[in-house]
Design a protein around this motif. Structure first.
Motif, PDB file in Angstrom:
ATOM      1  N   PRO A 225      26.238 -39.216  45.121  1.00  0.00           N
ATOM      2  CA  PRO A 225      25.314 -39.451  46.239  1.00  0.00           C
ATOM      3  C   PRO A 225      24.912 -40.894  46.432  1.00  0.00           C
ATOM      4  O   PRO A 225      24.448 -41.265  47.515  1.00  0.00           O
ATOM      5  N   ALA A 226      25.055 -41.735  45.405  1.00  0.00           N
ATOM      6  CA  ALA A 226      24.610 -43.123  45.504  1.00  0.00           C
ATOM      7  C   ALA A 226      25.080 -43.884  44.275  1.00  0.00           C
ATOM      8  O   ALA A 226      25.570 -43.292  43.305  1.00  0.00           O
ATOM      9  N   VAL A 227      24.937 -45.205  44.312  1.00  0.00           N
ATOM     10  CA  VAL A 227      25.107 -46.009  43.106  1.00  0.00           C
ATOM     11  C   VAL A 227      23.904 -45.733  42.204  1.00  0.00           C
ATOM     12  O   VAL A 227      22.761 -45.705  42.665  1.00  0.00           O
ATOM     13  N   MET A 228      24.167 -45.523  40.928  1.00  0.00           N
ATOM     14  CA  MET A 228      23.103 -45.155  40.003  1.00  0.00           C
ATOM     15  C   MET A 228      22.736 -46.331  39.097  1.00  0.00           C
ATOM     16  O   MET A 228      23.615 -46.986  38.523  1.00  0.00           O
ATOM     17  N   ARG A 229      21.449 -46.568  38.973  1.00  0.00           N
ATOM     18  CA  ARG A 229      20.970 -47.515  37.977  1.00  0.00           C
ATOM     19  C   ARG A 229      20.944 -46.813  36.619  1.00  0.00           C
ATOM     20  O   ARG A 229      20.593 -45.634  36.529  1.00  0.00           O
ATOM     21  N   PRO A 238      19.074 -43.082  41.397  1.00  0.00           N
ATOM     22  CA  PRO A 238      19.815 -43.625  42.537  1.00  0.00           C
ATOM     23  C   PRO A 238      19.164 -44.898  43.083  1.00  0.00           C
ATOM     24  O   PRO A 238      17.941 -45.046  43.072  1.00  0.00           O
ATOM     25  N   ILE A 239      19.993 -45.793  43.561  1.00  0.00           N
ATOM     26  CA  ILE A 239      19.533 -47.041  44.173  1.00  0.00           C
ATOM     27  C   ILE A 239      19.619 -46.875  45.686  1.00  0.00           C
ATOM     28  O   ILE A 239      20.701 -46.631  46.232  1.00  0.00           O
ATOM     29  N   ALA A 240      18.508 -47.011  46.378  1.00  0.00           N
ATOM     30  CA  ALA A 240      18.496 -46.821  47.836  1.00  0.00           C
ATOM     31  C   ALA A 240      18.974 -48.072  48.567  1.00  0.00           C
ATOM     32  O   ALA A 240      19.769 -47.982  49.519  1.00  0.00           O
ATOM     33  N   GLU A 241      18.517 -49.241  48.146  1.00  0.00           N
ATOM     34  CA  GLU A 241      18.885 -50.497  48.796  1.00  0.00           C
ATOM     35  C   GLU A 241      19.056 -51.581  47.735  1.00  0.00           C
ATOM     36  O   GLU A 241      18.333 -51.598  46.741  1.00  0.00           O
ATOM     37  N   ILE A 242      20.000 -52.480  48.004  1.00  0.00           N
ATOM     38  CA  ILE A 242      20.250 -53.541  47.031  1.00  0.00           C
ATOM     39  C   ILE A 242      21.003 -54.677  47.712  1.00  0.00           C
ATOM     40  O   ILE A 242      21.726 -54.451  48.704  1.00  0.00           O
ATOM     41  N   THR A 243      20.845 -55.886  47.219  1.00  0.00           N
ATOM     42  CA  THR A 243      21.590 -57.028  47.739  1.00  0.00           C
ATOM     43  C   THR A 243      22.914 -57.159  46.992  1.00  0.00           C
ATOM     44  O   THR A 243      23.069 -56.643  45.877  1.00  0.00           O
ATOM     45  N   GLY A 293      22.356 -42.303  50.141  1.00  0.00           N
ATOM     46  CA  GLY A 293      23.291 -43.314  49.687  1.00  0.00           C
ATOM     47  C   GLY A 293      22.622 -44.614  49.287  1.00  0.00           C
ATOM     48  O   GLY A 293      21.393 -44.729  49.251  1.00  0.00           O
ATOM     49  N   THR A 294      23.464 -45.584  48.975  1.00  0.00           N
ATOM     50  CA  THR A 294      23.004 -46.934  48.615  1.00  0.00           C
ATOM     51  C   THR A 294      23.424 -47.894  49.720  1.00  0.00           C
ATOM     52  O   THR A 294      24.614 -48.032  50.014  1.00  0.00           O
ATOM     53  N   ARG A 295      22.439 -48.567  50.310  1.00  0.00           N
ATOM     54  CA  ARG A 295      22.693 -49.530  51.379  1.00  0.00           C
ATOM     55  C   ARG A 295      22.749 -50.933  50.779  1.00  0.00           C
ATOM     56  O   ARG A 295      21.870 -51.340  50.037  1.00  0.00           O
ATOM     57  N   ILE A 296      23.827 -51.660  51.149  1.00  0.00           N
ATOM     58  CA  ILE A 296      24.005 -53.017  50.634  1.00  0.00           C
ATOM     59  C   ILE A 296      23.964 -53.970  51.824  1.00  0.00           C
ATOM     60  O   ILE A 296      24.788 -53.879  52.751  1.00  0.00           O
TER      61      ILE A 296
END
Length: 299
Positions: A225-229, A238-243, A293-296
């Motif tokens: 579902p997302a990139v996981m920390r 899950p990571i919602a937003e990240i640079t 998901g994870t937004r970059i």
């Protein structure tokens, strides 16, 4: 909105499943349900993986007594682009009557002096016990690397530098066509358009294609579902937003999320104001709305 959607390997085949056509077609139909949501009211370009399919054809070709030499990887990549492109186009036409869909056989230019040619790392095909691996190395000159208790063929994975059919793909998208392109990272060719024995990373090519098409969104669709920390630990979240900078700092594994993360970072850095999203193929509407998901995004 212009969207490039990159289907992960799970879109066609899941770990442990047989490489039967019927199994893959079933997964294509599942994938198209998500893609149809992205296509509604948007311009859509689709890329896809082809690793298991190329691996199967490479093993069959190497084992065929009627062939003096196996088929080269560029030809096998072209074959699988045609097969998977046909399946996707057929199911998209059924799901979205009236939409024009075209699969474009795509070549990706790589540099002859890319360091990857001196350090092959991309696994292709099945695992071999040590005696059989030694025989395949002697017969075909393959590079092999240990994978667990067995050995597998490894091939170079050079950087995608350019996409030969970019102008054609752009015209098709501008004209309202839904385009399937750059499957498996594209057929690797040199600047002279001669095929090379390599496999280009599909996610890096998807990022290049999305940037060159001036896409608003790059969707990297997978089975999580997302990139996981803290992935793999009890503290995973899950990571919602990240640079891009912070995403690279996570040092994600090369064999799974790493290439998707790098592709997302490259796209976000090249297309300031656009967004890359990593998430599940089953969550496409939520990925586009920003609720999954994870937004970059680059600052």
């Amino acid at each position: 909105m212009r969207i490039v959607a990159a289907l992960g390997g799970n879109a066609l085949l899941r770990r442990g499943e047989p490489l039967e056509a019927s199994v893959q077609i079933g997964h294509v139909r599942e994938a198209v349900r998500g893609l149809a949501a992205a296509a509604t009211g948007n311009e859509l370009v689709i890329t896809h993986g082809n690793g298991p399919q190329v691996g199967l054809l490479a093993v069959e070709s190497a084992s065929d007594p009627a062939l003096s030499t196996p088929y080269p990887l560029d030809a096998l990549g072209a074959q699988t682009q045609g097969m998977i492109g046909y399946w996707l186009a057929r199911e998209l036409r059924r799901a979205l009557p009236g939409r024009e869909v075209v699969a474009v056989l795509t070549e990706t230019i790589v540099a002859p002096d890319d360091p990857a040619f001196a350090n092959p790392t991309k696994f292709v095909g099945r695992a071999y016990p040590a005696p059989e691996a030694a025989r395949m190395r002697a017969e075909h000159g393959w590079a092999l690397r240990r994978d667990g208790s067995a050995w597998r063929r490894v091939v170079p994975s050079p950087e995608p530098r350019d996409i030969v059919e970019l102008a054609t793909i752009t015209r098709l998208v501008d004209d309202g066509c839904m385009v399937i392109a750059a499957g498996g990272g594209g057929v690797p060719v040199g600047p002279d358009h001669q095929g090379v024995e390599a496999v280009v990373d599909k996610d890096l090519t998807a990022a290049l294609l999305a940037a060159r098409l001036k896409a608003d969104t790059l969707l990297l669709l997978t089975d999580v579902p997302a990139v996981m920390r803290d992935h793999g630990t009890v503290n995973a979240s899950p990571i919602a937003e990240i640079t891009p900078h912070r995403l690279r700092d996570l040092d994600l594994p090369d064999g799974s999320m790493g290439p998707k993360a790098e592709a997302a970072c490259r796209f976000a850095e090249q297309r300031r104001g656009a967004v890359a999203v990593i998430g599940s193929l089953t969550d496409v509407p939520a990925l586009l709305s920003g609720t999954a998901g994870t937004r970059i995004e680059a600052p």
